[in-house]
Design a protein around this motif. Structure first.
Motif, PDB file in Angstrom:
ATOM      1  N   GLU A 177     -13.783 -49.189 -36.269  1.00 16.63           N
ATOM      2  CA  GLU A 177     -11.896 -49.337 -36.659  1.00 16.63           C
ATOM      3  C   GLU A 177     -11.081 -49.408 -35.560  1.00 16.63           C
ATOM      4  N   ILE A 178     -11.670 -49.166 -34.012  1.00 17.32           N
ATOM      5  CA  ILE A 178     -11.346 -49.532 -32.961  1.00 17.32           C
ATOM      6  C   ILE A 178     -10.687 -51.301 -32.411  1.00 17.32           C
ATOM      7  N   THR A 179     -11.963 -52.003 -33.153  1.00 16.40           N
ATOM      8  CA  THR A 179     -12.663 -53.642 -32.035  1.00 16.40           C
ATOM      9  C   THR A 179     -11.893 -54.080 -33.119  1.00 16.40           C
ATOM     10  N   GLN A 180     -11.462 -53.843 -34.426  1.00 16.45           N
ATOM     11  CA  GLN A 180     -10.370 -54.554 -35.598  1.00 16.45           C
ATOM     12  C   GLN A 180      -8.851 -55.003 -35.246  1.00 16.45           C
ATOM     13  N   GLY A 181      -8.443 -54.290 -34.271  1.00 16.87           N
ATOM     14  CA  GLY A 181      -7.030 -54.572 -33.409  1.00 16.87           C
ATOM     15  C   GLY A 181      -7.605 -55.482 -32.484  1.00 16.87           C
ATOM     16  N   ASP A 182      -5.450 -55.606 -32.120  1.00 25.53           N
ATOM     17  CA  ASP A 182      -5.963 -57.130 -31.139  1.00 25.53           C
ATOM     18  C   ASP A 182      -5.476 -56.091 -30.021  1.00 25.53           C
ATOM     19  N   TYR A 183      -6.111 -55.072 -29.611  1.00 29.64           N
ATOM     20  CA  TYR A 183      -5.373 -54.236 -28.648  1.00 29.64           C
ATOM     21  C   TYR A 183      -6.573 -53.058 -28.078  1.00 29.64           C
ATOM     22  N   GLN A 184      -7.937 -54.005 -28.504  1.00 28.88           N
ATOM     23  CA  GLN A 184      -8.381 -53.575 -27.311  1.00 28.88           C
ATOM     24  C   GLN A 184      -9.288 -54.729 -26.921  1.00 28.88           C
ATOM     25  N   GLU A 185      -9.859 -54.834 -25.935  1.00 31.49           N
ATOM     26  CA  GLU A 185     -11.063 -55.364 -25.234  1.00 31.49           C
ATOM     27  C   GLU A 185     -11.587 -55.182 -23.926  1.00 31.49           C
ATOM     28  N   ASP A 186     -11.480 -54.374 -23.219  1.00 31.29           N
ATOM     29  CA  ASP A 186     -12.149 -53.858 -22.369  1.00 31.29           C
ATOM     30  C   ASP A 186     -13.702 -52.912 -23.086  1.00 31.29           C
ATOM     31  N   ALA A 187     -14.335 -53.362 -22.556  1.00 32.27           N
ATOM     32  CA  ALA A 187     -16.105 -51.551 -23.159  1.00 32.27           C
ATOM     33  C   ALA A 187     -15.485 -50.590 -22.910  1.00 32.27           C
ATOM     34  N   PHE A 188     -15.697 -49.890 -24.067  1.00 31.30           N
ATOM     35  CA  PHE A 188     -15.507 -48.022 -24.302  1.00 31.30           C
ATOM     36  C   PHE A 188     -16.473 -48.090 -24.590  1.00 31.30           C
ATOM     37  N   TYR A 189     -16.473 -45.975 -24.268  1.00 35.68           N
ATOM     38  CA  TYR A 189     -17.403 -44.996 -25.302  1.00 35.68           C
ATOM     39  C   TYR A 189     -17.410 -44.511 -26.324  1.00 35.68           C
ATOM     40  N   ILE A 190     -17.682 -44.213 -27.151  1.00 36.00           N
ATOM     41  CA  ILE A 190     -17.128 -43.317 -27.819  1.00 36.00           C
ATOM     42  C   ILE A 190     -18.537 -42.161 -27.634  1.00 36.00           C
ATOM     43  N   CYS A 191     -18.182 -41.111 -26.959  1.00 33.34           N
ATOM     44  CA  CYS A 191     -19.008 -39.483 -27.045  1.00 33.34           C
ATOM     45  C   CYS A 191     -18.377 -38.938 -28.466  1.00 33.34           C
ATOM     46  N   ASP A 192     -19.318 -38.639 -29.332  1.00 38.15           N
ATOM     47  CA  ASP A 192     -19.937 -37.626 -30.984  1.00 38.15           C
ATOM     48  C   ASP A 192     -20.178 -36.305 -29.347  1.00 38.15           C
ATOM     49  N   ILE A 193     -18.671 -35.459 -29.996  1.00 40.22           N
ATOM     50  CA  ILE A 193     -18.971 -34.134 -29.752  1.00 40.22           C
ATOM     51  C   ILE A 193     -19.787 -33.314 -31.269  1.00 40.22           C
ATOM     52  N   ASN A 194     -19.534 -33.876 -32.307  1.00 40.66           N
ATOM     53  CA  ASN A 194     -19.931 -33.295 -33.495  1.00 40.66           C
ATOM     54  C   ASN A 194     -21.897 -33.341 -32.725  1.00 40.66           C
ATOM     55  N   ASP A 195     -22.450 -34.710 -32.309  1.00 38.40           N
ATOM     56  CA  ASP A 195     -23.636 -34.623 -32.645  1.00 38.40           C
ATOM     57  C   ASP A 195     -24.357 -34.364 -30.618  1.00 38.40           C
ATOM     58  N   VAL A 196     -23.450 -33.785 -29.717  1.00 36.00           N
ATOM     59  CA  VAL A 196     -23.936 -32.360 -29.036  1.00 36.00           C
ATOM     60  C   VAL A 196     -23.730 -30.960 -29.182  1.00 36.00           C
ATOM     61  N   ILE A 197     -22.640 -31.025 -30.115  1.00 34.11           N
ATOM     62  CA  ILE A 197     -22.899 -29.326 -31.177  1.00 34.11           C
ATOM     63  C   ILE A 197     -24.270 -29.670 -31.799  1.00 34.11           C
ATOM     64  N   ALA A 198     -24.501 -30.500 -32.565  1.00 32.79           N
ATOM     65  CA  ALA A 198     -25.905 -30.653 -33.652  1.00 32.79           C
ATOM     66  C   ALA A 198     -27.161 -30.386 -32.734  1.00 32.79           C
ATOM     67  N   GLN A 199     -27.380 -31.297 -31.612  1.00 30.92           N
ATOM     68  CA  GLN A 199     -28.193 -30.773 -30.669  1.00 30.92           C
ATOM     69  C   GLN A 199     -28.324 -29.341 -30.317  1.00 30.92           C
ATOM     70  N   TYR A 200     -26.878 -29.032 -30.095  1.00 26.91           N
ATOM     71  CA  TYR A 200     -27.147 -27.655 -28.982  1.00 26.91           C
ATOM     72  C   TYR A 200     -27.579 -26.284 -30.280  1.00 26.91           C
ATOM     73  N   LYS A 201     -27.455 -26.762 -31.433  1.00 26.81           N
ATOM     74  CA  LYS A 201     -27.976 -25.791 -32.651  1.00 26.81           C
ATOM     75  C   LYS A 201     -29.230 -26.345 -32.907  1.00 26.81           C
ATOM     76  N   LYS A 202     -30.052 -27.695 -33.066  1.00 25.82           N
ATOM     77  CA  LYS A 202     -31.145 -27.737 -32.910  1.00 25.82           C
ATOM     78  C   LYS A 202     -32.022 -26.933 -32.173  1.00 25.82           C
ATOM     79  N   TRP A 203     -31.124 -27.262 -30.932  1.00 29.97           N
ATOM     80  CA  TRP A 203     -31.859 -26.660 -29.807  1.00 29.97           C
ATOM     81  C   TRP A 203     -32.585 -25.254 -29.802  1.00 29.97           C
ATOM     82  N   LYS A 204     -31.527 -24.460 -29.929  1.00 31.61           N
ATOM     83  CA  LYS A 204     -31.214 -22.615 -30.389  1.00 31.61           C
ATOM     84  C   LYS A 204     -31.790 -22.760 -32.067  1.00 31.61           C
ATOM     85  N   MET A 205     -32.403 -23.659 -32.736  1.00 32.12           N
ATOM     86  CA  MET A 205     -33.484 -23.173 -33.721  1.00 32.12           C
ATOM     87  C   MET A 205     -34.536 -23.650 -33.436  1.00 32.12           C
TER      88      MET A 205
END
Length: 430
Positions: free
Chosen positions: A30-58
């Protein structure tokens, strides 16, 4: 701040709330389909961090992770005065922090004493004398050496005492100085590849516990360090099973507090890096084995080994993936070059990729460990911006656990809105 196109850069303090089920790849498209973005970027998925935390605690419920996850109730492993200051500014209690640097500047020890961070590590006699002078009431943890020699980064050549030949003498010095030693820590190395190494290190720690008891210490603290893998393809189950068995066997006393420092585990898979190909050329190299000429596709992107990929210089590899399918399914020997003018700045060599063109995007998964934290701006190329996302369910969970500053979460905007910074009326500030 504005980039060269006059568009505002991403405010990486904000987190965009998205509908459940949106993965990083769909957001990237969705981000790269537009003409407004050419710089490199990260997607930081907070859901993934929470899932890793839940897995650790389990998987390892007895082991308290110490990493920057204040809202989820984690503790904090800090290496310096500045890291302690930043964590305290989050409203975290000093009791949740371990100053896990065995070689500390005197001013940093004094700062820890002033703000009430009492738990810290040591691995040598001179450190004990510093503690005696600057912070007598500190609760010290003896760091032992137990290396996984196959780890990506072996740390024992810098930190840790030998559990059998040095630990006893250090404990005798601590006792003579009246310093309280409460337990043992170790770090098998970052990016550990040996599932059994933690159990062996825990056994070494048990030996030091037993020695300490004969010297009159009452140890009740064990820090099993970091190094736990966190990539998409890596299985945490075998390590957790090994750790749990060792703890149940050797540290059955539930009053012994067990912590860890699993930074890589939490962030590796949460970050996906995306970069645009801005230049392309073909080159011919001579094959070292056959002597035959080999045609290479050369792709130039706006990230570098001095920025997002500094760990490439330490032999880590991030396989580049293409964002979209290509009509020509064939793949060709390719090189992905970084943004700087340094010939060392090679992100990937002799990888097989479809023939790409200027404006295409390539994606690097599992790009969260030691990328941003040690990046620099060599040749004037800044590290990529970070775009943090969380789904609605986890957004509600986080708000129940912690009070966040107004405007930290952003809802009701498309990706294009977020990247081009439309007027504030489009933002529902929470």
């Amino acid at each position: 701040m504005e980039n060269e196109n006059g568009l505002n850069k991403i405010d990486d303090r904000r987190i965009q709330v998205v509908t459940p089920g949106r993965d990083a790849w769909s957001l990237i498209k969705e981000i790269t389909q537009g003409d407004y973005q050419e710089d490199a970027f990260y997607i930081c998925d907070i859901n993934d961090v929470i899932a890793q935390y839940k897995k650790w605690k389990m998987k390892m419920p007895r082991v308290e992770p110490h990493y920057v996850l204040a809202a989820l109730g984690a503790g904090f492993d800090c290496a310096s005065k500045e890291e302690i200051r930043k964590v305290l500014e989050l409203g975290v209690a000093p009791s949740r922090i371990i100053f896990a640097n065995p070689a500390k500047k005197a001013s940093h020890i004094r700062y820890a004493a002033a703000v009430g961070v009492t738990t810290m590590t040591f691995d040598n006699e001179n450190e004990l004398y510093k503690i005696k002078r600057y912070f007598t009431d500190a609760r010290m943890v003896i760091r032992i050496r137990y290396d996984d020699l196959s780890a990506t980064y072996v740390l024992g050549n810098k930190y840790g005492c030998d559990p059998k030949t040095e630990a006893r003498d250090l404990l005798l010095v601590a006792r003579s100085l009246g310093i309280d030693v409460i337990g043992v820590s170790f770090h098998v190395g970052s990016g550990s590849k040996d599932n059994a190494i933690y159990a062996k290190a825990i056994e070494a720690a048990r030996h030091v516990f037993d020695v300490a008891e004969t010297l009159g210490f009452n140890f009740n603290f064990l820090d099993i360090g970091g190094g736990f893998p966190g990539g998409r393809s890596e299985d945490f189950y075998e390590i957790s099973r090994s750790v749990n068995h060792a703890l149940d066997t050797l540290f059955a006393d539930s009053s012994i507090r067990v912590i860890s420092e699993p930074g890589r585990y939490f962030v590796t898979s949460a970050f996906t890096l995306v970069s645009n190909i801005h230049s392309v050329k073909e080159a011919v190299e001579t094959d070292a084995a056959s002597g035959d000429p080999v045609k290479l596709q050369m792709y130039y992107v706006d990230v570098s080994v001095y920025g997002a990929f500094i760990t490439v210089l330490c032999d880590e590899f991030y396989p580049p993936k293409t964002l979209y399918g290509h009509l020509d399914a064939r793949k060709y020997p390719s090189v992905v070059w970084g943004a700087t003018c340094d010939g060392v700045d090679k992100i990937a060599h002799n990888v097989m990729l479809p023939k790409l063109k200027i404006g295409d995007w390539i994606v690097f998964e599992d790009a969260g460990a030691y990328t941003l934290s040690i990046a620099c701006e060599f040749n004037g190329f800044p590290p990529p911006n970070v775009h943090c996302v969380v789904d609605e369910d986890n957004w509600k969970l986080l708000r129940q656990l912690r009070t966040f500053p107004k405007g930290r979460f952003v809802v009701g905007k498309t990706m294009e809105d977020f990247f081009t910074e439309l007027p504030a009326s489009y933002i529902a500030e929470i």
